[in-house]
Write an enzyme that holds these catalytic residues in place. Structure first.
Site, PDB file in Angstrom:
ATOM      1  N   HIS A  41      47.220  52.274  30.939  1.00 38.14           N
ATOM      2  CA  HIS A  41      48.663  51.511  30.309  1.00 38.14           C
ATOM      3  C   HIS A  41      48.457  49.620  31.044  1.00 38.14           C
ATOM      4  CE1 HIS A  41      49.434  55.878  32.791  1.00 38.14           C
ATOM      5  NE2 HIS A  41      50.237  55.423  31.554  1.00 38.14           N
ATOM      6  N   ARG A 191      46.642  62.675  33.747  1.00 36.87           N
ATOM      7  CA  ARG A 191      46.355  64.370  34.066  1.00 36.87           C
ATOM      8  C   ARG A 191      44.803  64.470  34.057  1.00 36.87           C
ATOM      9  NH1 ARG A 191      51.157  65.031  30.310  1.00 36.87           N
ATOM     10  NH2 ARG A 191      52.222  66.143  31.642  1.00 36.87           N
TER      11      ARG A 191
END
Ligand code: PAF
Length: 287
Positions: A41, A191
């Protein structure tokens, strides 16, 4: 040094901030996320800073893109840490709306993208891309940025977003940013936090298999055969199941037999409680 990071929680406040920048002639980049931020990100934020004068990130764990048996309630949430990471990367504004702000009572519209949404994650996660397409359309209309950045790790999602932006004439440039990987090749993902140490040691097999298939395709191999071998290798390594492992055309995601055009090999597989996805580009003529 970055300016301090402000947080806005309503679309009205977001619009006012972006309008203020646009009125000053500044370009605005937008990085939509579901939080639990990692280097991938932050790479999007840094790429946004290269393309624009101001970068806005959003953190919103979007309930409509999770199926009834998926990980919505346990999806990692860490707003304070995310805000600090964004500030450190030079992001200028965080938009963190509530579910009620995004989906007020009476909300009844769904954006459904045909073609590229079908197959792969579209088959395994019914309704997922409708949820993504709807929330991304809303976020783009709320933020009204010049450019929006998305990670290539979610290749099918990127194809869906490019399609909807073209089809609905949304006035924004969509930029895909290459996947950021751990040293052993595992694609960075929120995740990955679900993996135990022993599962984490198994996880890079996905990237190894993608590379092996890419090599086989470059040498003239048949996609279905290479993917069948790859599937077996993933299961032998300790994954519970393989949702898909396929070679597709890079842009339209149409199935392909051999490497006769730019392609993408895409995989989703379950390792204990985590569903991991990854993909790799493979170009013809680079044997
Ligand atoms: O890729 C994600 O994190 C999400 O699917 C997105 C694009 C932020 C929409 O909720």
């Amino acid at each position: 040094m970055s300016e301090s990071l402000d947080i806005v929680r309503t679309k009205a406040d977001l619009r006012a901030r972006v309008r203020y920048w646009r009125d000053q002639g500044l370009n605005v980049a937008f990085v939509p996320t579901m939080g639990a931020l990692h280097e991938g990100h932050l790479t999007l934020v840094r790429a946004g800073l290269e393309m624009a004068d101001r970068v806005v990130a959003s953190v919103f764990v979007n309930p409509t893109q999770f199926g009834p048996n998926e990980d919505f309630s346990r999806y990692p949430r860490q707003e304070e840490l995310d805000a600090a990471l964004l500030a450190g990367a030079g992001c200028h504004l965080l938009y963190a709306p509530s579910v009620e702000e995004m989906y007020p009572p009476g909300f009844a519209t769904t954006i459904s993208v045909g073609g590229v949404s079908e197959g792969l994650c579209g088959d395994v996660r019914p309704g997922h891309f409708d949820g993504v397409a709807t929330v991304v359309t809303k976020l783009l209309l709320q933020a009204q940025p010049h450019v929006a950045l998305f990670g290539e790790k979610d290749w099918q999602q990127l194809a869906v977003i490019r399609r909807l932006v073209r089809d609905l004439d949304v006035p924004v440039d969509v930029a895909g940013v290459p996947t950021v990987r751990e040293a052993d090749g595992l694609a960075k993902s929120s995740r990955n936090a679900y993996l135990s140490a022993s599962e984490r040691a198994i996880a890079p097999v996905l990237y190894q298999v993608l590379n092996h298939i890419a090599e086989g395709l470059r040498q003239g191999g048949v996609a279905a055969d290479l993917c069948a071998q790859g599937r077996a290798r993933i299961l032998e390594a300790g994954f519970i199941s393989v949702d898909y492992l396929e070679a597709r055309g890079a842009d339209g995601l149409e199935p392909l037999e051999r490497l006769d055009r730019p392609a993408r090999i895409l995989v989703a597989a379950r390792l204990a409680g985590a569903r991991l996805i990854d993909n790799l580009a493979v170009e013809p003529g680079h044997a």
